[in-house]
Design an enzyme around this catalytic site. Structure first.
Site, PDB file in Angstrom:
ATOM      1  N   SER A  63       0.833  -1.209   0.000  1.00  0.00           N
ATOM      2  CA  SER A  63       0.000   0.000   0.000  1.00  0.00           C
ATOM      3  C   SER A  63       0.867   1.257   0.000  1.00  0.00           C
ATOM      4  O   SER A  63       1.984   1.264   0.509  1.00  0.00           O
ATOM      5  CB  SER A  63      -0.918   0.020   1.220  1.00  0.00           C
TER       6      SER A  63
HETATM    7  N1  SAH Z   1      -0.843  -4.520   4.048  1.00  0.00           N
HETATM    8  C1  SAH Z   1      -0.282  -4.914   2.777  1.00  0.00           C
HETATM    9  C2  SAH Z   1      -1.283  -4.690   1.658  1.00  0.00           C
HETATM   10  C3  SAH Z   1      -1.168  -5.726   0.617  1.00  0.00           C
HETATM   11  S1  SAH Z   1      -2.410  -5.634  -0.637  1.00  0.00           S
HETATM   12  C4  SAH Z   1       1.008  -4.176   2.477  1.00  0.00           C
HETATM   13  O1  SAH Z   1       1.132  -3.019   2.849  1.00  0.00           O
HETATM   14  O2  SAH Z   1       1.880  -4.759   1.856  1.00  0.00           O
HETATM   15  C5  SAH Z   1      -3.717  -6.646   0.024  1.00  0.00           C
HETATM   16  C6  SAH Z   1      -3.378  -8.061   0.405  1.00  0.00           C
HETATM   17  O3  SAH Z   1      -4.607  -8.723   0.751  1.00  0.00           O
HETATM   18  C7  SAH Z   1      -2.744  -8.904  -0.705  1.00  0.00           C
HETATM   19  O4  SAH Z   1      -1.534  -9.433  -0.229  1.00  0.00           O
HETATM   20  C8  SAH Z   1      -3.783 -10.003  -0.978  1.00  0.00           C
HETATM   21  O5  SAH Z   1      -3.203 -11.241  -1.320  1.00  0.00           O
HETATM   22  C9  SAH Z   1      -4.508 -10.078   0.371  1.00  0.00           C
HETATM   23  N2  SAH Z   1      -5.852 -10.662   0.297  1.00  0.00           N
HETATM   24  C10 SAH Z   1      -6.777 -10.552  -0.683  1.00  0.00           C
HETATM   25  N3  SAH Z   1      -7.907 -11.221  -0.369  1.00  0.00           N
HETATM   26  C11 SAH Z   1      -7.694 -11.783   0.863  1.00  0.00           C
HETATM   27  C12 SAH Z   1      -8.484 -12.589   1.727  1.00  0.00           C
HETATM   28  N4  SAH Z   1      -9.725 -12.982   1.419  1.00  0.00           N
HETATM   29  N5  SAH Z   1      -7.934 -12.956   2.907  1.00  0.00           N
HETATM   30  C13 SAH Z   1      -6.687 -12.581   3.274  1.00  0.00           C
HETATM   31  N6  SAH Z   1      -5.891 -11.806   2.490  1.00  0.00           N
HETATM   32  C14 SAH Z   1      -6.382 -11.412   1.293  1.00  0.00           C
END
Ligand code: SAH
Length: 215
Positions: A63
């Site tokens: 993010s």
């Molecule tokens: N907090 C992270 C954001 C990553 S983007 C950072 O700053 O790096 C969002 C993440 O949510 C991705 O890694 C994706 O794989 C995960 N995601 C998507 N759907 C999900 C679900 N149902 N349960 C758990 N994680 C999920």
């Protein structure tokens, strides 16, 4: 490696986040002390301190720093808070919460990212409980949580997550399908009552439903 150059760039980023309206000193301090460049793949290291989202593995993104700061500020993190994070991704947001002395439980549904995050936290000397699973279900075994943060765009607010929030607790969740989501903050007033506030448009990768896990 964390060099003077990296530290300088980080200070600038913190200044920019302040200009954009982040006022929680503890959030700013956490961002100032965490080497974000170590969470990006090598090719992107030079971009680590721009206020931008970047690709990580498995088609996901780390993010944007402003988004991390904004969501964390909305959570009003207190030392010792039990926080559930949905979407571990790069674990950068996880580390911001840990740096603020929260106890973090984080769920990721992409196996590669879950494994990378484990290695990353160890390398950074942080400790959190990481789970490979479906964030829609939360993690009832460790509930209730003081705070819940969802870092992917949710089509709706999952009932399981509402249930796993402490009374008096706060959930921050970007809600909406398609290109952009509305940042929402829920405050749980009783087992059945929630107060809801809205904080504008953000762009997230989707919180995926009913997909078989990419093991
Ligand atoms: N907090 C992270 C954001 C990553 S983007 C950072 O700053 O790096 C969002 C993440 O949510 C991705 O890694 C994706 O794989 C995960 N995601 C998507 N759907 C999900 C679900 N149902 N349960 C758990 N994680 C999920």
């Amino acid at each position: 490696m964390d060099t003077y150059r990296h530290k300088g760039l980080r200070k600038k980023l913190v200044g920019l986040l302040q200009e954009k309206g982040i006022t929680d000193e503890r959030v700013l301090e956490a961002i100032n002390s965490i080497p974000r460049h170590l969470f990006l793949d090598n090719a992107f290291v030079n971009f680590a301190y721009q206020d931008k989202a970047f690709p990580i593995s498995a088609g996901q993104t780390i993010s944007q720093p402003f988004t991390v700061a904004f969501q964390t500020q909305l959570l009003k993190i207190q030392r010792g808070d039990k926080v559930l994070e949905i979407g571990t991704g790069s674990a950068y947001q996880t580390c911001v919460l840990l740096e603020m002395k929260a106890k973090v439980f984080s769920i990721e549904r992409q196996k590669v990212l879950y494994q990378k995050a484990k290695v990353m936290l160890e390398k950074m000397n942080y400790s959190a409980k990481l789970f490979f699973g479906d964030g829609y279900l939360g993690q009832p075994a460790f509930a209730p949580y003081d705070k819940i943060i969802i870092t992917a765009g949710a089509p709706f607010i999952p009932e399981d997550l509402k249930r796993q929030l402490n009374v008096g607790g706060i959930m921050v969740i970007p809600v909406g399908e398609g290109d952009s989501q509305i940042m929402k903050r829920l405050i749980k007033r009783s087992e059945t009552e929630f107060e809801m506030e809205e904080y504008g448009d953000f762009k997230f990768v989707p919180l995926l439903q009913n997909k078989s896990f990419n093991g």
